[in-house]
Design an enzyme around this catalytic site. Structure first.
Site: not given
Length: 287
Positions: A157, A195, A145, A124
């Site tokens: 992702e 993130n 991800h 991540s």
């Protein structure tokens, strides 16, 4: 070498924890044969228990039939031997968020898997390019991800490393969409899309609470009602795991500077062992 893999039949998953077991489950539900590997048999068994609980929940809510649940379980094989992934077309690594651990895994996967196998990481925050550098096939390494919890969250992702082949990127999108997910793409920059934006949002929510801007309930309520997000930053942090949030924020702080500096209260709670929902205590208490 020119990348030539045309289809995916067998998928390996390295890691049988929350993310790994979730990835194994949704992949098997989509009809793929899956090999789920972890370093200890007890971890593998725990992964299967998590999958069974998730399938039972889907059965109870009539989102899955008995036949589909049975077929899903039968498509997943557990192992502690990395060499059992030798005939996998795609391997998704979902181990701890530690670059040294991931590089060791990818170096081993590079040795045991076929030349055309695609190696993906569920990281991540960590660099795809750095992880790929442990292999002799960086063009076949990509970030896939998944979001937590994997069986519920629709988004995946796709992260493109410095040397990731365009056909590998396309395959990662196609595979994820075949699992019923929707994808977006990110360059290999710290935190990627999710993130990089999410962690400072959570971090600032924790800092605002610590500074007395509002009670934790009103802070979360203000964000859910005021911005139409499904849960506020403190509740979300508890669900993600405060240790996970701290690790991600520390990685971003190291890469991107002081605007990502972890909130003091976040560090204090992790040091106290209050990690959120998984430990029963975080910003809120849980059964």
């Amino acid at each position: 070498m020119t990348f030539q893999l045309e289809s995916i039949d067998r998928v390996g998953v390295v890691g049988a924890g929350t993310m790994g077991s979730g990835i194994a489950q949704v992949t098997a539900m989509a009809g793929y044969d899956v090999v789920m590997r972890d370093i200890e048999q007890s971890f593998v068994e725990s992964g299967f228990e998590t999958i069974s609980d998730s399938l039972d929940s889907l059965l109870d809510s009539d989102k899955l039939t008995d036949e589909e649940a049975t077929a899903t379980r039968e498509r997943i094989t557990g192992t502690t031997d990395l060499e059992d992934l030798a005939d996998c077309d795609l391997v998704v690594e979902a181990a701890v968020e530690d670059v040294d651990v991931k590089q060791d895994i990818f170096a081993d996967l590079d040795e045991v898997t076929g030349d055309e196998a695609v190696l993906a990481t569920n990281t991540s925050t960590l660099s795809i390019t750095t992880i790929a550098s442990a292999t002799e096939r960086p063009e076949q390494v990509v970030g896939i991800h998944f979001m937590n919890p994997v069986p519920v969250m629709k988004g995946v992702e796709i992260v493109v490393g410095e040397k990731t082949d365009a056909d590998v990127v396309a395959l990662a999108h196609d595979f994820s969409e075949d699992l019923g997910k929707e994808t977006w793409e990110s360059d290999d920059k710290p935190g990627f899309v999710t993130n990089r934006v999410l962690m400072p949002w959570i971090n600032e929510g924790i800092r605002a609470f610590d500074e007395g801007v509002a009670s934790k309930e009103d802070l979360d309520k203000g964000m859910t009602l005021g911005t139409n997000v499904p849960m506020g930053p403190l509740t979300l942090a508890d669900h993600i795991g405060l240790d996970v949030c701290l690790h991600a924020t520390e990685t971003l702080h190291e890469e991107l500077g002081d605007r990502y500096k972890p909130a003091y209260l976040l560090k204090r709670k992790v040091e106290a062992g209050d990690l959120g929902k998984k430990t029963g205590n975080g910003f809120y208490e849980y059964e």
